[in-house]
Design an enzyme around this catalytic site. Structure first.
Site, PDB file in Angstrom:
ATOM      1  N   ALA A  42       0.961  -1.198  -0.034  1.00 27.93           N
ATOM      2  CA  ALA A  42       0.181  -0.098  -0.124  1.00 27.93           C
ATOM      3  C   ALA A  42       0.865   1.103   0.017  1.00 27.93           C
ATOM      4  O   ALA A  42       0.619   2.276  -0.963  1.00 27.93           O
ATOM      5  CB  ALA A  42      -0.850  -0.068   1.270  1.00 27.93           C
TER       6      ALA A  42
ATOM      7  N   ARG B 275      16.050  -6.172  14.790  1.00 32.68           N
ATOM      8  CA  ARG B 275      16.213  -5.091  15.864  1.00 32.68           C
ATOM      9  C   ARG B 275      17.718  -4.877  15.912  1.00 32.68           C
ATOM     10  O   ARG B 275      18.372  -5.575  16.235  1.00 32.68           O
ATOM     11  CB  ARG B 275      15.799  -5.994  17.366  1.00 32.68           C
ATOM     12  CG  ARG B 275      14.302  -6.412  17.255  1.00 32.68           C
ATOM     13  CD  ARG B 275      13.808  -7.099  18.405  1.00 32.68           C
ATOM     14  NE  ARG B 275      12.452  -7.539  18.617  1.00 32.68           N
ATOM     15  CZ  ARG B 275      12.035  -8.714  18.437  1.00 32.68           C
ATOM     16  NH1 ARG B 275      12.783  -9.865  18.692  1.00 32.68           N
ATOM     17  NH2 ARG B 275      10.752  -8.982  18.465  1.00 32.68           N
TER      18      ARG B 275
ATOM     19  N   ILE C 154       1.640  -8.477  16.242  1.00 35.24           N
ATOM     20  CA  ILE C 154       0.364  -9.229  16.548  1.00 35.24           C
ATOM     21  C   ILE C 154       0.092  -8.965  18.264  1.00 35.24           C
ATOM     22  O   ILE C 154      -1.042  -9.405  18.458  1.00 35.24           O
ATOM     23  CB  ILE C 154       0.972 -10.806  16.769  1.00 35.24           C
ATOM     24  CG1 ILE C 154       2.016 -11.200  17.589  1.00 35.24           C
ATOM     25  CG2 ILE C 154       1.456 -11.195  15.282  1.00 35.24           C
ATOM     26  CD1 ILE C 154       2.387 -12.476  17.821  1.00 35.24           C
ATOM     27  N   ASP C 155       0.832  -8.320  18.872  1.00 40.05           N
ATOM     28  CA  ASP C 155       0.399  -8.142  20.291  1.00 40.05           C
ATOM     29  C   ASP C 155      -0.475  -7.178  20.711  1.00 40.05           C
ATOM     30  O   ASP C 155      -1.010  -7.387  21.646  1.00 40.05           O
ATOM     31  CB  ASP C 155       1.778  -7.577  21.176  1.00 40.05           C
ATOM     32  CG  ASP C 155       2.941  -8.671  21.133  1.00 40.05           C
ATOM     33  OD1 ASP C 155       2.657  -9.779  20.616  1.00 40.05           O
ATOM     34  OD2 ASP C 155       4.063  -8.296  21.219  1.00 40.05           O
TER      35      ASP C 155
ATOM     36  N   ARG D 200      -8.647 -28.869  21.496  1.00 42.60           N
ATOM     37  CA  ARG D 200      -9.907 -29.244  22.182  1.00 42.60           C
ATOM     38  C   ARG D 200     -10.375 -30.909  21.936  1.00 42.60           C
ATOM     39  O   ARG D 200     -10.936 -31.581  22.555  1.00 42.60           O
ATOM     40  CB  ARG D 200     -11.071 -28.520  21.823  1.00 42.60           C
ATOM     41  CG  ARG D 200     -12.374 -28.651  22.430  1.00 42.60           C
ATOM     42  CD  ARG D 200     -13.347 -27.711  22.345  1.00 42.60           C
ATOM     43  NE  ARG D 200     -13.215 -26.397  23.256  1.00 42.60           N
ATOM     44  CZ  ARG D 200     -13.368 -26.649  24.461  1.00 42.60           C
ATOM     45  NH1 ARG D 200     -14.064 -27.432  25.151  1.00 42.60           N
ATOM     46  NH2 ARG D 200     -13.552 -25.279  25.410  1.00 42.60           N
TER      47      ARG D 200
ATOM     48  N   GLY E 226     -13.880 -21.038  23.820  1.00 45.94           N
ATOM     49  CA  GLY E 226     -14.618 -21.344  25.020  1.00 45.94           C
ATOM     50  C   GLY E 226     -13.759 -21.847  26.095  1.00 45.94           C
ATOM     51  O   GLY E 226     -14.158 -22.796  26.952  1.00 45.94           O
ATOM     52  N   ALA E 227     -12.613 -21.409  26.098  1.00 42.16           N
ATOM     53  CA  ALA E 227     -11.624 -21.874  27.269  1.00 42.16           C
ATOM     54  C   ALA E 227     -12.148 -21.501  28.616  1.00 42.16           C
ATOM     55  O   ALA E 227     -13.173 -20.522  28.904  1.00 42.16           O
ATOM     56  CB  ALA E 227     -10.543 -21.151  27.152  1.00 42.16           C
TER      57      ALA E 227
ATOM     58  N   LYS F 270     -16.533 -33.376  34.771  1.00 41.79           N
ATOM     59  CA  LYS F 270     -16.233 -32.528  33.498  1.00 41.79           C
ATOM     60  C   LYS F 270     -14.646 -32.441  33.528  1.00 41.79           C
ATOM     61  O   LYS F 270     -14.124 -31.533  34.066  1.00 41.79           O
ATOM     62  CB  LYS F 270     -16.977 -31.011  33.666  1.00 41.79           C
ATOM     63  CG  LYS F 270     -16.620 -30.032  32.643  1.00 41.79           C
ATOM     64  CD  LYS F 270     -16.950 -28.821  32.618  1.00 41.79           C
ATOM     65  CE  LYS F 270     -17.048 -27.993  31.223  1.00 41.79           C
ATOM     66  NZ  LYS F 270     -15.616 -27.960  30.878  1.00 41.79           N
TER      67      LYS F 270
ATOM     68  N   ARG G  60      -1.770 -31.785  29.994  1.00 39.74           N
ATOM     69  CA  ARG G  60      -0.906 -31.807  29.057  1.00 39.74           C
ATOM     70  C   ARG G  60      -0.716 -30.011  28.978  1.00 39.74           C
ATOM     71  O   ARG G  60      -1.633 -29.227  28.921  1.00 39.74           O
ATOM     72  CB  ARG G  60      -1.478 -32.282  27.738  1.00 39.74           C
ATOM     73  CG  ARG G  60      -1.454 -33.867  27.730  1.00 39.74           C
ATOM     74  CD  ARG G  60      -0.010 -34.378  27.938  1.00 39.74           C
ATOM     75  NE  ARG G  60      -0.121 -35.888  27.907  1.00 39.74           N
ATOM     76  CZ  ARG G  60      -0.354 -36.510  28.916  1.00 39.74           C
ATOM     77  NH1 ARG G  60      -0.400 -35.950  30.056  1.00 39.74           N
ATOM     78  NH2 ARG G  60      -0.431 -37.841  28.783  1.00 39.74           N
TER      79      ARG G  60
ATOM     80  N   ARG H 228       2.992 -15.973  14.528  1.00 36.74           N
ATOM     81  CA  ARG H 228       3.598 -14.986  13.896  1.00 36.74           C
ATOM     82  C   ARG H 228       3.464 -14.933  12.266  1.00 36.74           C
ATOM     83  O   ARG H 228       3.736 -14.181  11.563  1.00 36.74           O
ATOM     84  CB  ARG H 228       4.997 -14.771  14.295  1.00 36.74           C
ATOM     85  CG  ARG H 228       5.068 -13.971  15.605  1.00 36.74           C
ATOM     86  CD  ARG H 228       5.892 -12.523  15.454  1.00 36.74           C
ATOM     87  NE  ARG H 228       7.082 -12.678  14.777  1.00 36.74           N
ATOM     88  CZ  ARG H 228       8.162 -12.675  15.639  1.00 36.74           C
ATOM     89  NH1 ARG H 228       7.916 -12.671  17.028  1.00 36.74           N
ATOM     90  NH2 ARG H 228       9.454 -12.793  15.247  1.00 36.74           N
TER      91      ARG H 228
HETATM   92  O1  F6P Z   1       6.190  -8.773  19.648  1.00 35.52           O
HETATM   93  C1  F6P Z   1       5.901 -10.055  18.986  1.00 35.52           C
HETATM   94  C2  F6P Z   1       6.313 -11.070  19.612  1.00 35.52           C
HETATM   95  O2  F6P Z   1       5.819 -12.430  18.930  1.00 35.52           O
HETATM   96  C3  F6P Z   1       5.632 -11.350  20.977  1.00 35.52           C
HETATM   97  O3  F6P Z   1       4.395 -11.830  21.103  1.00 35.52           O
HETATM   98  C4  F6P Z   1       6.847 -12.432  21.586  1.00 35.52           C
HETATM   99  O4  F6P Z   1       6.810 -12.239  22.853  1.00 35.52           O
HETATM  100  C5  F6P Z   1       7.976 -11.861  20.960  1.00 35.52           C
HETATM  101  O5  F6P Z   1       7.590 -11.142  19.752  1.00 35.52           O
HETATM  102  C6  F6P Z   1       8.855 -13.096  20.547  1.00 35.52           C
HETATM  103  O6  F6P Z   1      10.148 -12.507  19.950  1.00 35.52           O
HETATM  104  P1  F6P Z   1      11.249 -13.339  19.489  1.00 35.52           P
HETATM  105  O7  F6P Z   1      10.718 -13.668  18.020  1.00 35.52           O
HETATM  106  O8  F6P Z   1      12.338 -12.436  19.008  1.00 35.52           O
HETATM  107  O9  F6P Z   1      11.408 -14.440  20.119  1.00 35.52           O
END
Ligand code: F6P
Length: 327
Positions: free
Chosen positions: A26, A76, A131-132, A159, A190-191, A218, A251, A260
């Site tokens: 985009a 990073r 994703i957070d 499940r 439904g956790a 249950k 488990r 991710r």
């Molecule tokens: O910030 C995204 C994220 O996937 C977090 O949910 C997770 O804690 C972190 O990055 C994991 O980072 P890395 O891929 O460096 O292990």
């Protein structure tokens, strides 16, 4: 007077998230639409410091809207924390005449952009890609919806086997120090219990309810734990439960980085396309050093120096619903 933006760079930084490619597409195509030259900066701020910058054309972003990851790669970058590194980065932009930047990433990446734009005359626009979903100033971040759907698909499968064996599963999802992925995926699957860092977990309540459920046979129970939860993750939670209720078959499943990856959902593609378009509009219109968000389905711009992590406020309504529906 603000300098007119004519050449822009786009980079992805920090953890990747599904939909980043749709956002890059985009930005590149909106930039070209406005007659701008667009450059792709490889591996986040590292590419800026190390001069790994490529010219992007409309065709450079063909066939990527459906792909996870990021074609520009991500990293990073330690050097960018130092003034010397940022100065090098600036010189590399300057020699190409790049005078506007779009940064796709989380709050840490925005902080880098804010410092950079305050030191050098390069306007920066942030796009929330994580994703957070932990950034204040936007209802959604690019990649969150896909990650939640991936988690939901995985938990649904768990499940099935939990049901077949009458087992308790403790499932850990990502989110760093935020509980959104756990909250959304836990409700949608439904956790019975959802453990998140933003809410104090009363372990005795969980144990009492498991004991009560055990009495009435249950035995299938799913507990979704955010990785940043106070207990330190799913394994630790399972250990505590096993100690108190040794008869339960437990488990542990840690979903990890599958959350991710993958093809972005329709929602993430739409979000990324809309936000990417508006990032370039901001640069063109002179709305500088903000990040692009969407609040109540309307564009929302937050100054980069106000980009902060969002602390979840969990509505009591949701917690009540979780409790009632999981009996
Ligand atoms: O910030 C995204 C994220 O996937 C977090 O949910 C997770 O804690 C972190 O990055 C994991 O980072 P890395 O891929 O460096 O292990």
């Amino acid at each position: 007077m603000k300098q007119k933006v004519t050449k822009i760079g786009i980079l992805s930084s920090g953890g990747d998230s599904p939909g980043m490619n749709a956002a890059i597409r985009a930005v590149v195509r909106t930039g070209i639409h406005h007659g701008l030259e667009v450059f792709g900066i490889m591996r986040g701020y590292s590419g800026m410091v190390e001069d790994d910058i490529i010219k992007m054309e409309s065709r450079s972003v063909a066939n990527i809207i459906q792909r996870g990851g990021t074609i520009l790669k991500t990293a990073r970058c330690k050097d960018f924390f130092e003034y010397e590194g940022r100065k090098k980065a600036y010189n590399n932009l300057k020699k190409r005449g790049i005078n506007g930047l779009v940064i796709l990433g989380g709050d840490g990446s925005f902080r880098g952009a804010q410092i950079f734009s305050s030191e050098f005359d390069i306007p920066c626009i942030g796009l929330p890609g994580t994703i957070d979903k932990d950034i204040a100033g936007t209802d959604f971040t690019i990649g969150f919806d896909t990650a939640v759907n991936t988690a939901v698909e995985a938990i649904d499968k768990i499940r099935d086997t939990a049901d077949a064996h009458d087992r308790l599963f403790v499932i850990e999802v990502m989110g760093r120090d935020a509980g959104y992925i756990a909250l959304h995926s836990g409700i949608a699957t439904g956790a019975e219990n959802i453990l998140i860092p933003e809410r104090k977990t009363v372990m005795n309540d969980i144990l009492d309810s498991l004991e009560e459920k055990e009495k009435r046979q249950k035995l299938v129970n799913l507990i979704v734990v955010a990785e940043g939860d106070e207990f330190g993750g799913a394994q630790e939670v399972a250990n505590v439960i096993k100690k108190k209720l040794p008869n339960l078959e437990i488990r542990v499943a840690i979903l990890g980085h599958i959350q991710r990856g993958g093809s972005p959902t329709c929602m993430d593609r739409l979000l990324a396309s809309r936000m990417g378009y508006h990032a370039v509009e901001c640069l063109v219109e002179g709305k500088h050093n903000v990040f692009v968000g969407i609040v109540n389905n309307k564009m929302h711009y937050t100054p980069l120096n106000e980009a902060v992590k969002k602390k979840q406020v969990i509505s009591q309504e949701w917690m009540k619903i979780v409790k009632i529906l999981s009996t």
